[in-house]
Enzyme design. Structure first.
Site, PDB file in Angstrom:
ATOM      1  N   ASN A 269       6.168  -6.955   7.790  1.00 51.15           N
ATOM      2  CA  ASN A 269       7.042  -8.449   7.676  1.00 51.15           C
ATOM      3  C   ASN A 269       8.100  -8.620   7.896  1.00 51.15           C
ATOM      4  O   ASN A 269       9.006  -6.832   8.603  1.00 51.15           O
ATOM      5  CB  ASN A 269       6.925  -8.509   5.788  1.00 51.15           C
ATOM      6  N   CYS A 271      11.378  -7.712   6.890  1.00 54.43           N
ATOM      7  CA  CYS A 271      12.470  -6.704   6.256  1.00 54.43           C
ATOM      8  C   CYS A 271      11.972  -5.731   6.892  1.00 54.43           C
ATOM      9  O   CYS A 271      12.583  -4.370   5.658  1.00 54.43           O
ATOM     10  CB  CYS A 271      12.819  -7.368   5.466  1.00 54.43           C
ATOM     11  N   GLU A 273       9.458  -3.659   5.681  1.00 54.94           N
ATOM     12  CA  GLU A 273       8.771  -2.764   4.212  1.00 54.94           C
ATOM     13  C   GLU A 273       7.066  -3.009   3.875  1.00 54.94           C
ATOM     14  O   GLU A 273       7.175  -2.721   2.836  1.00 54.94           O
ATOM     15  CB  GLU A 273       9.711  -3.559   2.829  1.00 54.94           C
TER      16      GLU A 273
HETATM   17  P1  ADP Z   1      12.933 -11.961  -2.716  1.00 54.54           P
HETATM   18  O1  ADP Z   1      14.598 -11.045  -3.307  1.00 54.54           O
HETATM   19  O2  ADP Z   1      14.206 -13.366  -2.241  1.00 54.54           O
HETATM   20  O3  ADP Z   1      12.259 -11.968  -3.192  1.00 54.54           O
HETATM   21  P2  ADP Z   1      13.654 -10.294  -0.081  1.00 54.54           P
HETATM   22  O4  ADP Z   1      14.798 -10.150  -0.215  1.00 54.54           O
HETATM   23  O5  ADP Z   1      12.374  -8.634  -1.048  1.00 54.54           O
HETATM   24  O6  ADP Z   1      12.984 -11.674  -1.505  1.00 54.54           O
HETATM   25  O7  ADP Z   1      12.558  -9.680   1.282  1.00 54.54           O
HETATM   26  C1  ADP Z   1      11.102  -9.662   1.013  1.00 54.54           C
HETATM   27  C2  ADP Z   1      10.443 -10.094   1.893  1.00 54.54           C
HETATM   28  O8  ADP Z   1      10.326 -11.986   1.518  1.00 54.54           O
HETATM   29  C3  ADP Z   1      11.021 -10.273   2.783  1.00 54.54           C
HETATM   30  O9  ADP Z   1      10.360  -8.870   3.510  1.00 54.54           O
HETATM   31  C4  ADP Z   1      10.183 -11.454   4.488  1.00 54.54           C
HETATM   32  O10 ADP Z   1       8.942 -11.240   4.279  1.00 54.54           O
HETATM   33  C5  ADP Z   1      10.668 -12.542   2.866  1.00 54.54           C
HETATM   34  N1  ADP Z   1      11.157 -13.042   3.396  1.00 54.54           N
HETATM   35  C6  ADP Z   1      12.738 -13.034   2.657  1.00 54.54           C
HETATM   36  N2  ADP Z   1      13.970 -13.640   2.685  1.00 54.54           N
HETATM   37  C7  ADP Z   1      12.593 -14.712   3.103  1.00 54.54           C
HETATM   38  C8  ADP Z   1      13.101 -16.161   4.186  1.00 54.54           C
HETATM   39  N3  ADP Z   1      15.088 -16.921   4.070  1.00 54.54           N
HETATM   40  N4  ADP Z   1      12.361 -16.665   4.544  1.00 54.54           N
HETATM   41  C9  ADP Z   1      10.734 -16.655   4.918  1.00 54.54           C
HETATM   42  N5  ADP Z   1      10.447 -14.964   4.490  1.00 54.54           N
HETATM   43  C10 ADP Z   1      11.811 -14.270   3.647  1.00 54.54           C
END
Ligand code: ADP
Length: 569
Positions: A269, A271, A273
């Protein structure tokens, strides 16, 4: 409820239900109630009304007490018409015009719903290859990445989040050099994180300073040779310059592919992970470790942690059932493997509260212990769910069938960045050290928020060295190191990302990876003066310590940083 002003601001802006005129239809508590109710409904066939109400209350308490939070799309969309609850998707890109544009359309649908998408561009024929039907020449993976990028840019105006992509290219693709430098200009391909997919063979070739072969994915024929060391150095130089590309170790992702009969893992995905098979989605959730401490903040409450892990696995498993998937293929794959990704946030704040420096062997040992405990309890919870509700449908195709371990979920753990979740919970993100004791943070497009670390504030008040002036001074310095007003012991405990040598960042990532089914989101921060040799060392250490990938960021190397130290409004 314990939400900070900043958290409420973020939730009101993007998470709470609104009517057509933008008036709020719920408050934060209402949001947690909506989510708890929708997710508990997956148990309707397994319990009666009282049982359902009890599960709903358990889920509600766990979220509103900020002990566990599911990924953003679940908070935004559960119990609402869209109903798309996953943060992570991987889509395949076939080497045909129809295939490429079909995937662009599918990615747009996912972005609209708040999910992020990862793709491997490795199957696309290289630039200059022939196009049989027209006799023309192919424009290659990078040119198509730009089309994906433009589509994301257009969709982000109307969606709930900005839209995020991961683009991966194998190290042996003929266009690899173009790919490595495709983000050289910071204003290009801005909606993508990029990573080079590295193989074990390539790493061996680097070690022995050998050439390696490029392979045309279409014809499967050799398309030339490159010197491995020199390509590796180019990756290092580009990463030094502006943090990209990252690297991922493709063979390692596939060694841990628990359903190899279903296909090969080509991408993660956005980021990094969550490695996934094509058309697989995963929902993540994170336990707030800071809230797992005993009342006095001096010990980790393992009983509470075990109970929270169990409830969190139940929650995430339910998400799979109530989720509305954007495509039938995704529905089938995701329900087939039932992967979930339970992780943590607030790790650095927890360490500070326990008085353990992030950059110490004691912290690494504790990481092994805590994540080992979570992994073990998460698997146990998944086994119990399997007894009650059955194993995941593709279980017979999995390595667990051979081992005779009955699980409801093909994977249970992932360490997410928790970019927004940690803001909502008011703790340090994921397993990252605190970036600064006080800082400005850009969130949700162009909004800025000022943050002061609350564990530090509590400590300063308790140890009687708190003053507003000192807090300002710390914000400007970006560290408490060397400030005479701060007791030395406290200086050693409240280390920030840049006080920590890169090798400790990697060691921490490796410790969590040892007990995580999927992968670990982590940025290895380097000071502005770090050299390309420093970057190379980080990459090699990540490889040697069995990380699944690594991302570095040298301070000040990009114009727009998500986090800025030393800037206060
Ligand atoms: P959150 O804290 O908003 O739940 P994270 O920062 O833990 O999100 O990111 C987890 C995953 O969510 C990322 O690896 C990506 O797959 C998705 N993600 C994060 N930000 C975005 C975004 N702006 N648009 C689409 N997907 C996102």
């Amino acid at each position: 409820m314990k939400l900070s002003e900043n958290a409420i601001k973020v939730l009101e802006k993007r998470y709470l239900s609104k009517d057509e005129d933008g008036n709020l239809l719920e408050d934060c508590e209402g949001m947690f109630r909506r989510v708890a109710k929708a997710i508990a409904l997956a148990d309707a066939n397994y319990t009666d009304e009282d049982g359902l109400a009890q599960i709903e209350q358990e889920f509600f308490d766990m979220m509103s007490d900020l002990e566990f939070l599911p990924n953003s799309p679940t908070l935004m969309n559960a119990g609402r018409p869209l109903g798309q609850l996953s943060a992570c998707f991987v889509l395949p890109i076939e080497d045909t015009m129809e295939g490429i544009f079909e995937t662009i359309k599918n990615a747009a649908l996912i972005h609209k719903s708040g999910g992020g998408t990862g793709f491997s561009f490795s199957r696309l024929r290289p630039k200059g290859a022939t196009v049989n039907s027209t006799g023309g020449v192919a424009s290659g993976p990078i040119s198509f990445m730009k089309v994906f990028n433009a589509a994301t840019e257009a969709v982000k105006q109307g969606g709930t989040r900005r839209g995020a992509n991961m683009g991966i290219l194998r190290i042996d693709h003929p266009d690899i050099l173009d790919f490595i430098s495709c983000k050289k200009d910071n204003s290009e391909i801005t909606n993508f994180n990029i990573s080079v997919g590295i193989t074990e063979d390539f790493m061996k070739a680097v070690e022995y300073n050998l050439d390696y072969e490029l392979v045309d994915p279409k014809t499967k024929e050799t398309a030339g040779k490159l010197n491995a060391k020199s390509v590796f150095n180019t990756i290092v130089e580009m990463a030094w310059k502006n943090g990209e590309p990252g690297i991922i170790f493709l063979d390692r992702l596939n060694i841990d592919n628990v359903v190899p009969k279903l296909g090969e893992i080509e991408s993660t995905n956005p980021c990094g992970e969550q490695p996934l098979l094509p058309y697989e989605a995963c929902n993540l959730g994170s336990i707030n470790l800071y809230n797992m401490l005993t009342e006095d903040g001096k010990q980790l409450d393992y009983d509470k942690l075990a109970a929270t892990v169990k409830k969190a696995v139940h929650f995430l498993d339910n998400v799979i059932d109530v989720n509305k998937y954007p495509l039938p293929e995704i529905d089938k794959m995701t329900r087939g493997t039932r992967k979930i990704g339970l992780g943590v946030m607030g790790w650095a704040d927890m360490l500070c509260s326990l008085g353990i420096p992030y950059n110490s062997q004691k912290a690494i040992d504790l990481a092994d212990k805590v994540m080992g405990f979570i992994q073990e309890n998460a698997q146990k919870a998944s086994q119990e769910l399997a007894e009650q509700k059955g194993v995941f449908p593709y279980y017979e195709d999995s390595i667990y069938a051979e081992k005779g371990i009955k699980l409801r979920n093909a994977t249970v753990t992932t360490i997410a960045p928790t970019g927004t979740l940690s803001l909502i919970a008011g703790v340090s993100s994921g397993i990252e050290p605190n970036f600064a004791i006080s800082y400005i943070r850009n969130v949700m497009d162009n909004n800025e928020l000022i943050e002061v670390n609350r564990v530090f504030k509590d400590t300063a008040i308790r140890e009687k060295f708190y003053s507003d002036e000192l807090m300002k001074k710390i914000a400007k310095a970006g560290t408490v190191k060397g400030l005479a007003e701060v007791p030395e012991k406290v200086q050693n405990i409240f280390v920030t990302a840049h006080d920590i040598l890169p090798e400790w960042h990697v060691k921490m990532q490796a410790a969590f990876q040892r007990h995580t089914d999927n992968a670990v989101s982590k940025t290895v921060n380097l000071g502005h003066d770090a050299t390309t040799d420093d970057v190379r060392e980080v990459f090699v250490l990540a490889y040697k310590t069995h990380c699944k990938g690594v991302t570095i960021y040298r301070d000040g190397s990009r114009d727009l940083q998500v986090l800025n130290i030393g800037k206060v409004k």
